[in-house]
Write a protein that holds these residues in place. Structure first.
Motif, PDB file in Angstrom:
ATOM      1  N   MET A   1     -55.586  60.490  49.880  1.00 14.91           N
ATOM      2  CA  MET A   1     -56.073  59.756  51.072  1.00 14.91           C
ATOM      3  C   MET A   1     -57.008  59.881  51.841  1.00 14.91           C
ATOM      4  O   MET A   1     -57.558  61.144  51.832  1.00 14.91           O
ATOM      5  N   GLY A   2     -57.631  59.183  52.791  1.00 16.96           N
ATOM      6  CA  GLY A   2     -58.611  59.253  53.423  1.00 16.96           C
ATOM      7  C   GLY A   2     -57.992  59.897  54.801  1.00 16.96           C
ATOM      8  O   GLY A   2     -57.078  60.008  55.092  1.00 16.96           O
ATOM      9  N   ILE A   3     -58.946  59.934  55.892  1.00 16.63           N
ATOM     10  CA  ILE A   3     -58.849  60.456  57.007  1.00 16.63           C
ATOM     11  C   ILE A   3     -59.000  59.293  58.178  1.00 16.63           C
ATOM     12  O   ILE A   3     -59.891  58.559  58.101  1.00 16.63           O
ATOM     13  N   SER A   4     -58.038  59.399  59.044  1.00 14.85           N
ATOM     14  CA  SER A   4     -57.824  58.576  60.037  1.00 14.85           C
ATOM     15  C   SER A   4     -59.073  58.465  60.903  1.00 14.85           C
ATOM     16  O   SER A   4     -59.819  59.504  61.138  1.00 14.85           O
ATOM     17  N   LYS A   5     -59.652  57.240  61.640  1.00 18.43           N
ATOM     18  CA  LYS A   5     -60.666  57.245  62.422  1.00 18.43           C
ATOM     19  C   LYS A   5     -60.231  58.075  63.534  1.00 18.43           C
ATOM     20  O   LYS A   5     -61.339  58.575  64.299  1.00 18.43           O
ATOM     21  N   LEU A   6     -59.208  58.246  64.038  1.00 20.57           N
ATOM     22  CA  LEU A   6     -58.488  58.976  65.151  1.00 20.57           C
ATOM     23  C   LEU A   6     -58.955  60.417  65.098  1.00 20.57           C
ATOM     24  O   LEU A   6     -59.737  61.179  65.957  1.00 20.57           O
ATOM     25  N   THR A   7     -58.960  61.113  63.722  1.00 19.76           N
ATOM     26  CA  THR A   7     -59.130  62.524  63.533  1.00 19.76           C
ATOM     27  C   THR A   7     -60.600  62.537  63.381  1.00 19.76           C
ATOM     28  O   THR A   7     -61.299  63.496  64.089  1.00 19.76           O
ATOM     29  N   THR A   8     -61.464  61.562  62.948  1.00 16.71           N
ATOM     30  CA  THR A   8     -62.975  61.509  62.759  1.00 16.71           C
ATOM     31  C   THR A   8     -63.305  61.700  64.328  1.00 16.71           C
ATOM     32  O   THR A   8     -64.319  62.431  64.530  1.00 16.71           O
ATOM     33  N   ASP A   9     -62.832  60.861  65.092  1.00 13.89           N
ATOM     34  CA  ASP A   9     -63.343  60.697  66.385  1.00 13.89           C
ATOM     35  C   ASP A   9     -63.052  62.112  67.199  1.00 13.89           C
ATOM     36  O   ASP A   9     -63.904  62.478  67.940  1.00 13.89           O
ATOM     37  N   LYS A  10     -62.002  62.714  66.953  1.00  6.45           N
ATOM     38  CA  LYS A  10     -61.478  64.108  67.550  1.00  6.45           C
ATOM     39  C   LYS A  10     -62.584  65.247  67.268  1.00  6.45           C
ATOM     40  O   LYS A  10     -62.946  65.785  68.033  1.00  6.45           O
ATOM     41  N   VAL A  11     -62.870  65.000  65.852  1.00  7.80           N
ATOM     42  CA  VAL A  11     -63.764  66.344  65.371  1.00  7.80           C
ATOM     43  C   VAL A  11     -65.229  66.020  65.901  1.00  7.80           C
ATOM     44  O   VAL A  11     -65.865  66.786  66.490  1.00  7.80           O
ATOM     45  N   LYS A  12     -65.756  64.799  66.053  1.00  6.31           N
ATOM     46  CA  LYS A  12     -66.817  64.392  66.561  1.00  6.31           C
ATOM     47  C   LYS A  12     -67.161  64.808  68.114  1.00  6.31           C
ATOM     48  O   LYS A  12     -67.969  65.335  68.618  1.00  6.31           O
ATOM     49  N   GLU A  13     -65.955  64.681  68.856  1.00  8.70           N
ATOM     50  CA  GLU A  13     -66.020  65.146  70.201  1.00  8.70           C
ATOM     51  C   GLU A  13     -65.908  66.437  70.554  1.00  8.70           C
ATOM     52  O   GLU A  13     -66.327  67.153  71.361  1.00  8.70           O
ATOM     53  N   ARG A  14     -65.214  67.185  69.458  1.00  2.00           N
ATOM     54  CA  ARG A  14     -64.938  68.513  69.683  1.00  2.00           C
ATOM     55  C   ARG A  14     -66.107  69.674  69.077  1.00  2.00           C
ATOM     56  O   ARG A  14     -66.447  70.676  69.521  1.00  2.00           O
ATOM     57  N   VAL A  15     -66.797  69.182  68.171  1.00  2.00           N
ATOM     58  CA  VAL A  15     -67.726  70.103  67.329  1.00  2.00           C
ATOM     59  C   VAL A  15     -68.945  70.386  68.287  1.00  2.00           C
ATOM     60  O   VAL A  15     -69.306  69.586  69.203  1.00  2.00           O
ATOM     61  N   ASP A  16     -69.143  71.558  67.936  1.00  2.00           N
ATOM     62  CA  ASP A  16     -70.744  72.027  68.909  1.00  2.00           C
ATOM     63  C   ASP A  16     -71.598  72.487  67.674  1.00  2.00           C
ATOM     64  O   ASP A  16     -71.276  73.453  66.869  1.00  2.00           O
ATOM     65  N   ILE A  17     -72.856  71.775  67.718  1.00  2.00           N
ATOM     66  CA  ILE A  17     -73.858  72.304  66.834  1.00  2.00           C
ATOM     67  C   ILE A  17     -74.411  73.866  66.730  1.00  2.00           C
ATOM     68  O   ILE A  17     -74.504  74.279  65.771  1.00  2.00           O
ATOM     69  N   GLU A  18     -74.090  74.390  68.072  1.00  3.30           N
ATOM     70  CA  GLU A  18     -74.362  75.840  67.882  1.00  3.30           C
ATOM     71  C   GLU A  18     -73.533  76.707  67.363  1.00  3.30           C
ATOM     72  O   GLU A  18     -73.878  77.571  66.645  1.00  3.30           O
ATOM     73  N   GLU A  19     -72.424  76.216  67.309  1.00  2.00           N
ATOM     74  CA  GLU A  19     -71.162  77.242  66.719  1.00  2.00           C
ATOM     75  C   GLU A  19     -71.313  76.825  65.272  1.00  2.00           C
ATOM     76  O   GLU A  19     -71.103  77.678  64.384  1.00  2.00           O
ATOM     77  N   VAL A  20     -71.511  75.425  64.944  1.00  2.00           N
ATOM     78  CA  VAL A  20     -71.258  75.320  63.397  1.00  2.00           C
ATOM     79  C   VAL A  20     -72.468  75.607  62.656  1.00  2.00           C
ATOM     80  O   VAL A  20     -72.209  76.262  61.791  1.00  2.00           O
ATOM     81  N   VAL A  21     -73.708  75.551  62.981  1.00  2.00           N
ATOM     82  CA  VAL A  21     -75.012  76.190  62.475  1.00  2.00           C
ATOM     83  C   VAL A  21     -74.899  77.754  62.723  1.00  2.00           C
ATOM     84  O   VAL A  21     -75.214  78.398  61.711  1.00  2.00           O
ATOM     85  N   GLY A  22     -74.551  78.326  63.447  1.00  2.00           N
ATOM     86  CA  GLY A  22     -74.262  79.622  63.785  1.00  2.00           C
ATOM     87  C   GLY A  22     -73.468  80.443  62.918  1.00  2.00           C
ATOM     88  O   GLY A  22     -73.555  81.481  62.538  1.00  2.00           O
ATOM     89  N   ASP A  23     -72.533  79.839  62.169  1.00  2.00           N
ATOM     90  CA  ASP A  23     -71.817  80.167  61.231  1.00  2.00           C
ATOM     91  C   ASP A  23     -72.537  80.469  59.876  1.00  2.00           C
ATOM     92  O   ASP A  23     -72.068  81.001  58.921  1.00  2.00           O
TER      93      ASP A  23
END
Length: 645
Positions: A1-23
């Motif tokens: 199954m795919g991922i709902s738009k609500l989940t995608t929107d939540k991820v986009k709102e929550r992610v932080d570029i510094e945290e993601v790249v810093g991993d």
């Protein structure tokens, strides 16, 4: 199954570029942005910029750019849906499936995602097997015998493959997995000559899952515990769409934070060496899993540190045979040290023999830089043999020549001179010969395989691209850059936005650069709908070229240090101090280039008319047009303060 738009929107709102790249790479703050050496190509000085304010990254070396989701897609080599799942797991966001998808769409979902799911299922199956009667008596007993604690077993997802032909196959099929995916993931095999006969690849062995940098299992290493001469001691997963041995180091997922914190990476050979060092409190350790080092693995280490310490078993013959790895590490821009264990010992056996503290002390006391280590290996050989000494000198010089940094090369040349008792001038002379030969080889290789031009090079004002047409592209680029960065800013003492001014002044112009024209058209369309054309809108476009160019335009290459103002009281004007003037001059420069191009076209028509004597081409009219354009240019020059003799 795919991922709902609500989940995608939540991820986009929550992610932080510094945290993601810093991993994945260590970041250093400079001005308002964070900087790092690019994880996508080799470089010595950081050109990889991360903007926390704009939530984007941009490499000024290779051109890679995007938002946090794009970064995960690029670094992990996965699709959009898989990247959303990865980030949802990182931030603890519950993934809601898209119930509107059809069975056909479910069946056609990304193959890579299916492989990850199958490999994750296999990992869980092997871990669960440790609690079975067979797993406890064989697998768990082996781990306990080696001193592996329950916490370590859980940390590395260690498991056991039951001794049977199709235990995993049956379990996976009952869970709904298809044979095709199990075959592509390397979990099962087909019998030669009989495609209908399939069986488990891993049987009756302890299992060491191999994780990618994000922690997902992508392959397995398996060790047999019986003394069957017809069976290899270790077998590994084959190359698959998600597992490329040359780009993977065992234990990197568990070690990456410690490597960053300690600014050093211990490099060993096998799975058990990695696990044993963790037991000794040393977590910044990875293994090449018995294979020769590759460029991909070296780049992976360099994402987290520039320091690597190679741990060698106490076997001089084996050490000499693996010295090529040191040269590769040096060539990759890493600072290399080495530790050799006593005869007959390896990191695993020696750590268990002497205990945690003594083992850590041994690593600290016996770590030597690669020059002292390499010369020490051959010291006995060349002590009474001048010819062998000359060979060793050349080998050492070749290793020094692999180092990209000229200052570090010079330091090691001086040290080699002292240790080898050779004049430093001789070392430098031979080193220069080696470097010249290397440069010639690289030049010849470039002639055979020319490098690809940067995606933004066509917009740069270089000497080779000095035609009016090319310079016009630069001015188009500058106008679009202002529009994207400050378009919604109000102009001083005027009741209009900068975007209104820029768009009205260019309404009758058609930009020659297609991507800039496309951005302008899109910007106008959004405005016509009564919406604000945000940078985020452009970054999330499916049009890859537009997205890359927009990120390039909104990411500054350099920043003025705050120390100029705070410490030295030196005030430097910026383009935002007076946006009205900045916008006015930008439009004038653009129109100046348009006029110059029209003048060039008129001159060409005049030359054509004169040479071909065509009656239908009115030379007088063309000359009149040319001089009228010249007057316009002079008026613009006067406004811009350009004086031409």
């Amino acid at each position: 199954m795919g991922i709902s738009k609500l989940t995608t929107d939540k991820v986009k709102e929550r992610v932080d570029i510094e945290e993601v790249v810093g991993d994945y790479v260590p970041l250093k703050k400079k001005g308002q942005n964070m900087w790092a050496c690019c994880p996508f190509h080799n470089e010595k000085s950081p050109s990889f910029s991360i903007s926390p304010a704009k939530q984007i990254y941009k490499c000024f070396g290779c051109g890679k750019a995007g938002d946090p989701i794009q970064f995960v897609m690029d670094i992990e080599g996965i699709g959009f849906t898989e990247a959303i799942r990865h980030l949802a797991g990182k931030y603890g966001i519950e993934v809601e499936e898209d119930e509107t998808r059809t069975p056909e769409q479910d069946q056609a979902q990304n193959e890579r995602e299916s492989l990850y799911i199958a490999l994750g299922f296999a990992r869980d199956f092997f871990v669960k097997n440790l609690q079975s009667p067979e797993g406890k008596s064989i697998g768990l007993s082996y781990f306990k015998e080696r001193g592996f604690t329950p916490a370590i077993i859980e940390k590395f997802d260690l498991g056991y493959a039951l001794d049977g032909w199709d235990n995993l196959l049956k379990e996976a099929k009952s869970a709904g997995f298809q044979e095709e995916i199990l075959l592509k993931s390397g979990l099962i095999l087909q019998k030669e000559g009989d495609a209908s006969r399939v069986y488990d690849r891993f049987r009756g062995r302890v299992i060491f899952p191999i994780h990618n940098i994000g922690g997902k299992p992508i392959g397995f290493g398996a060790r047999i515990l019986t003394k069957d001469k017809n069976q290899p001691k270790y077998i590994n997963s084959p190359e698959t769409a998600v597992y490329h041995k040359s780009d993977v180091l065992y234990g990197m997922y568990q070690a990456k934070k410690a490597i960053r914190d300690k600014d050093n990476c211990y490099l060993v050979e096998g799975y058990t060496d990695v696990v044993s060092l963790h037991l000794s409190g040393i977590e910044n350790v990875v293994a090449s899993s018995g294979t020769s080092l590759t460029d991909g693995q070296i780049k992976l280490i360099k994402r987290f540190t520039d320091q690597v310490t190679v741990l060698y078993d106490g076997d001089s013959a084996g050490i000499k045979a693996s010295l090529r790895g040191i040269d590769l590490l040096l060539e990759g821009g890493l600072n290399v040290k080495a530790v050799v264990f006593p005869d007959g010992e390896d990191p695993d056996s020696y750590s268990r023999k002497v205990g945690t503290q003594a083992f850590q002390d041994y690593l600290q006391e016996n770590s030597r830089d690669f020059i002292g280590f390499k010369i020490g290996l051959f010291q006995v050989e060349f002590a009474k043999n001048p010819i062998r000494k000359a060979e060793v000198i050349r080998e050492v010089i070749q290793s020094i020549g692999k180092i990209p940094d000229p200052i570090i090369r010079s330091v090691y040349a001086k040290e080699a001179s002292t240790l080898l008792e050779v004049e430093e001038d001789v070392i430098h002379t031979e080193l220069n010969k080696s470097l010249i030969k290397t440069q010639k080889d690289q030049y010849q290789k470039q002639q055979e395989f020319p490098t690809q031009e940067s995606p933004f090079e066509e917009f740069l004002p270089t000497e080779e691209k000095s035609s009016f047409s090319e310079i016009l592209k630069v001015q188009e680029r500058e106008m679009v850059r202002l529009l994207l960065n400050y378009g919604w800013e109000m102009l001083d003492q005027e009741e209009l936005h900068l975007c209104d001014y820029l768009l009205s002044e260019t309404e009758e112009l058609k930009f020659e650069t297609p991507v800039f024209e496309k951005i302008l058209i899109t910007y106008r369309q959004i405005l016509s709908r009564g919406e604000v054309p945000t940078v985020e809108f452009f970054i999330r476009q499916k049009d890859e070229e537009m997205r890359q160019v927009v990120i390039d335009l909104i990411t500054p290459r350099h920043e003025v240090s705050t120390a100029w103002h705070e410490k030295h009281q030196i005030f430097i004007t910026s383009e935002t101090d007076n946006l009205s003037l900045t916008g006015f001059k930008t439009i004038l420069r653009l129109k100046r280039r348009v006029v110059q191009k029209m003048m060039e076209e008129a001159k060409l028509k005049i030359k054509t008319a004169e040479s071909e004597k065509e009656a239908d081409l009115n030379i007088d009219e063309l000359q009149r047009i040319y001089f009228e354009l010249k007057k316009v240019q002079l008026e613009i020059d006067k406004e811009l303060g350009i004086v031409i003799g």
